[in-house]
Design a protein around this motif. Structure first.
Motif, PDB file in Angstrom:
ATOM      1  N   MET A   1       0.842  -1.177   0.000  1.00  0.00           N
ATOM      2  CA  MET A   1       0.000   0.000   0.000  1.00  0.00           C
ATOM      3  C   MET A   1       0.884   1.235   0.000  1.00  0.00           C
ATOM      4  SD  MET A   1      -2.916   1.103  -0.063  1.00  0.00           S
ATOM      5  CE  MET A   1      -4.397   1.663   0.603  1.00  0.00           C
ATOM      6  N   PRO A   2       0.629   2.183  -0.898  1.00  0.00           N
ATOM      7  CA  PRO A   2       1.437   3.402  -0.943  1.00  0.00           C
ATOM      8  C   PRO A   2       1.320   4.183   0.359  1.00  0.00           C
ATOM      9  CG  PRO A   2       0.023   3.234  -2.868  1.00  0.00           C
ATOM     10  CD  PRO A   2      -0.391   2.160  -1.922  1.00  0.00           C
ATOM     11  N   GLU A  35     -13.557   9.474 -10.057  1.00  0.00           N
ATOM     12  CA  GLU A  35     -13.869   8.047  -9.917  1.00  0.00           C
ATOM     13  C   GLU A  35     -13.608   7.292 -11.226  1.00  0.00           C
ATOM     14  OE1 GLU A  35     -17.401   5.237  -8.137  1.00  0.00           O
ATOM     15  OE2 GLU A  35     -17.854   7.318  -8.594  1.00  0.00           O
ATOM     16  N   GLU A  36     -14.003   7.883 -12.349  1.00  0.00           N
ATOM     17  CA  GLU A  36     -13.793   7.228 -13.646  1.00  0.00           C
ATOM     18  C   GLU A  36     -12.301   7.116 -13.964  1.00  0.00           C
ATOM     19  OE1 GLU A  36     -14.371   5.270 -17.217  1.00  0.00           O
ATOM     20  OE2 GLU A  36     -15.738   5.547 -15.541  1.00  0.00           O
ATOM     21  N   LEU A  37     -11.543   8.180 -13.697  1.00  0.00           N
ATOM     22  CA  LEU A  37     -10.100   8.113 -13.940  1.00  0.00           C
ATOM     23  C   LEU A  37      -9.460   7.039 -13.073  1.00  0.00           C
ATOM     24  CD1 LEU A  37      -7.451   9.008 -15.168  1.00  0.00           C
ATOM     25  CD2 LEU A  37      -7.387  10.873 -13.491  1.00  0.00           C
ATOM     26  N   ALA A  38      -9.831   7.001 -11.808  1.00  0.00           N
ATOM     27  CA  ALA A  38      -9.275   5.978 -10.910  1.00  0.00           C
ATOM     28  C   ALA A  38      -9.615   4.582 -11.424  1.00  0.00           C
ATOM     29  CB  ALA A  38      -9.818   6.180  -9.496  1.00  0.00           C
ATOM     30  N   HIS A  39     -10.842   4.393 -11.859  1.00  0.00           N
ATOM     31  CA  HIS A  39     -11.259   3.088 -12.394  1.00  0.00           C
ATOM     32  C   HIS A  39     -10.414   2.720 -13.617  1.00  0.00           C
ATOM     33  CE1 HIS A  39     -13.826  -0.231 -13.567  1.00  0.00           C
ATOM     34  NE2 HIS A  39     -13.909   0.301 -14.774  1.00  0.00           N
ATOM     35  N   SER A  46      -9.942   7.089  -3.577  1.00  0.00           N
ATOM     36  CA  SER A  46      -9.401   7.907  -2.486  1.00  0.00           C
ATOM     37  C   SER A  46      -7.905   8.177  -2.696  1.00  0.00           C
ATOM     38  CB  SER A  46      -9.652   7.262  -1.125  1.00  0.00           C
ATOM     39  OG  SER A  46      -9.011   6.026  -1.026  1.00  0.00           O
ATOM     40  N   TYR A  47      -7.196   7.212  -3.277  1.00  0.00           N
ATOM     41  CA  TYR A  47      -5.787   7.423  -3.614  1.00  0.00           C
ATOM     42  C   TYR A  47      -5.676   8.493  -4.702  1.00  0.00           C
ATOM     43  CZ  TYR A  47      -0.990   6.421  -5.101  1.00  0.00           C
ATOM     44  OH  TYR A  47       0.333   6.533  -5.432  1.00  0.00           O
ATOM     45  N   MET A  48      -6.559   8.432  -5.704  1.00  0.00           N
ATOM     46  CA  MET A  48      -6.554   9.428  -6.779  1.00  0.00           C
ATOM     47  C   MET A  48      -6.805  10.826  -6.211  1.00  0.00           C
ATOM     48  SD  MET A  48      -6.101  10.111  -9.943  1.00  0.00           S
ATOM     49  CE  MET A  48      -6.151   8.504 -10.686  1.00  0.00           C
ATOM     50  N   SER A  49      -7.721  10.911  -5.274  1.00  0.00           N
ATOM     51  CA  SER A  49      -8.000  12.196  -4.634  1.00  0.00           C
ATOM     52  C   SER A  49      -6.751  12.738  -3.947  1.00  0.00           C
ATOM     53  CB  SER A  49      -9.135  12.029  -3.611  1.00  0.00           C
ATOM     54  OG  SER A  49      -9.333  13.218  -2.891  1.00  0.00           O
ATOM     55  N   SER A  50      -6.054  11.873  -3.240  1.00  0.00           N
ATOM     56  CA  SER A  50      -4.830  12.275  -2.562  1.00  0.00           C
ATOM     57  C   SER A  50      -3.741  12.680  -3.555  1.00  0.00           C
ATOM     58  CB  SER A  50      -4.346  11.140  -1.665  1.00  0.00           C
ATOM     59  OG  SER A  50      -3.242  11.549  -0.897  1.00  0.00           O
ATOM     60  N   GLY A  55      -0.824  14.831  -2.075  1.00  0.00           N
ATOM     61  CA  GLY A  55      -0.559  14.089  -0.852  1.00  0.00           C
ATOM     62  C   GLY A  55       0.107  12.744  -1.046  1.00  0.00           C
ATOM     63  N   GLN A  56       0.363  12.351  -2.294  1.00  0.00           N
ATOM     64  CA  GLN A  56       1.010  11.065  -2.569  1.00  0.00           C
ATOM     65  C   GLN A  56       2.234  11.280  -3.428  1.00  0.00           C
ATOM     66  OE1 GLN A  56       0.290   8.061  -1.402  1.00  0.00           O
ATOM     67  NE2 GLN A  56      -1.498   8.779  -0.307  1.00  0.00           N
ATOM     68  N   ASN A  57       3.300  10.610  -3.055  1.00  0.00           N
ATOM     69  CA  ASN A  57       4.507  10.604  -3.867  1.00  0.00           C
ATOM     70  C   ASN A  57       4.369   9.412  -4.812  1.00  0.00           C
ATOM     71  OD1 ASN A  57       7.002  10.893  -4.937  1.00  0.00           O
ATOM     72  ND2 ASN A  57       8.120  10.621  -3.026  1.00  0.00           N
TER      73      ASN A  57
END
Length: 83
Positions: A1-2, A35-39, A46-50, A55-57
């Motif tokens: 998990m990232p 949501e569509e991009l994440a899919h 939620s990772y895509m939002s971050s 908020g994510q490297n």
């Protein structure tokens, strides 16, 4: 998990914010929901939002999956981010 990127004074590092903003900009130009991009990229929403908030490297594979889902080159995302 990232894991979340390290925080500097409570704020996300500027390059991550720039990249996240570029991903959001291209996503909106393509009229895609988060949501569509994440899919399409095969990652959690939620990772895509971050990611979009800086908020994510991102690892290389996630970056490639997102670029592919947006139908752009990683170099184009970097150009939009001015990195």
């Amino acid at each position: 998990m990232p894991i979340a990127s390290p925080r500097h004074g409570g704020a996300a590092p500027p390059p991550l914010v720039q990249l996240g903003s570029a991903i959001r900009e291209v996503r909106l130009r393509r009229d895609l929901s988060q949501e569509e991009l994440a899919h399409r990229a095969g990652i959690d929403r939620s990772y895509m939002s971050s990611v979009e908030r800086g908020g994510q490297n991102l690892g290389m594979m996630h970056l490639l999956r997102i670029a592919t889902a947006l139908d752009v080159a990683v170099a184009e995302l970097m150009g939009v981010a001015k990195l």
